[in-house]
Enzyme design. Structure first.
Site, short mmCIF file in Angstrom:
data_model
loop_
_atom_site.label_atom_id
_atom_site.label_comp_id
_atom_site.label_asym_id
_atom_site.label_seq_id
_atom_site.Cartn_x
_atom_site.Cartn_y
_atom_site.Cartn_z
N GLY A 29 0.81 -1.20 0.00
CA GLY A 29 0.00 0.00 0.00
C GLY A 29 0.85 1.25 0.00
N SER A 30 0.19 2.40 -0.09
CA SER A 30 0.91 3.66 -0.20
C SER A 30 1.71 3.98 1.06
CB SER A 30 -0.07 4.79 -0.52
OG SER A 30 -1.08 4.89 0.49
N GLU A 103 -1.11 -10.85 2.51
CA GLU A 103 -0.90 -10.11 3.75
C GLU A 103 -1.26 -10.97 4.96
OE1 GLU A 103 -1.71 -5.60 1.98
OE2 GLU A 103 -3.33 -6.70 2.97
#
Length: 219
Positions: A29-30, A103
């Site tokens: 993710g960012s 994840e």
């Protein structure tokens, strides 16, 4: 502060929780992108990292950090990842980037899960963010019908295929008051690979960035 500045602040703080000389688990993710950059900039010596997505693996490799095969490891100390939502018990919704299954696998092997997020991700009740569910493609319609029975409105994530070759149903309109129970219930639907509720293995530590600084919250 902008949201990117908050993400950068919490990413830098997370580097302090990386044990030197140990393998690290890295999410997707960012915010995690900023964390990988901060880790490289800090020069923390680690033998390598396990990545939860091809995206994170590529970013680690660009910084010269070896990407390791999780099958070669029995466990490792810390997994660092973000969240789309996180509640007071440190249960989360994850999977906005589509990497929820990997994840969950990497988090399961880690002894400690450090979640990094900005204050906008903290909620009282999970479900404002649509719940991602990874599904075997041939089961998409059946799983969607079963998810609708739970009170949600599932929508296919158009034009998206996970790193595992599957599709994502994003379930809108859920108020998730019993996250662990719903996580198990959805996982029992035939055709579901994994869902984005992280409650049975939630975060151990939350680093939460706000304009006045980064708070540390343990459960």
């Amino acid at each position: 502060m902008t949201q990117d500045e908050l993400k950068q602040a919490v990413a830098r703080e997370a580097v302090r929780h990386v044990p030197p000389g140990e393998v690290l688990g890295v999410g997707t993710g960012s915010t995690v992108d900023f964390f990988i950059d901060a880790l490289a900039e800090a020069g923390v010596r680690i033998p390598g990292a396990v990545a939860s997505s091809e995206r994170s693996a590529a970013r680690l490799a660009r910084h010269g950090i070896p990407v390791l095969d999780l099958n070669e490891l029995e466990s490792f100390p810390v997994y660092v990842d973000g969240a789309d939502e996180i509640d007071g018990s440190l249960a989360m919704i994850k999977g906005g980037g589509g990497a929820l299954t990997r994840e969950k696998i990497v988090a399961a092997v880690a002894r400690r899960f450090v979640c990094i997020a900005d204050a906008s991700k903290r909620v009282e009740v999970l479900g404002r963010f649509p719940l991602p569910v990874e599904v075997i493609p041939m089961a998409r319609a059946y799983v969607a019908r079963e998810l609708a029975k739970l009170g949600g409105a599932p929508r296919l994530r158009e034009g998206f295929v996970t790193d595992n070759g599957n599709v994502i149903l994003d379930v809108h309109g859920l108020a998730i008051t019993a996250p662990a129970a719903l996580e198990s219930r959805i996982n029992d639907v035939v055709g579901v690979v994994a869902n984005g509720i992280f409650a049975r293995r939630g975060a151990d530590l939350l680093l939460l960035a706000a304009p006045d600084g980064v708070r540390t919250i343990s459960r």
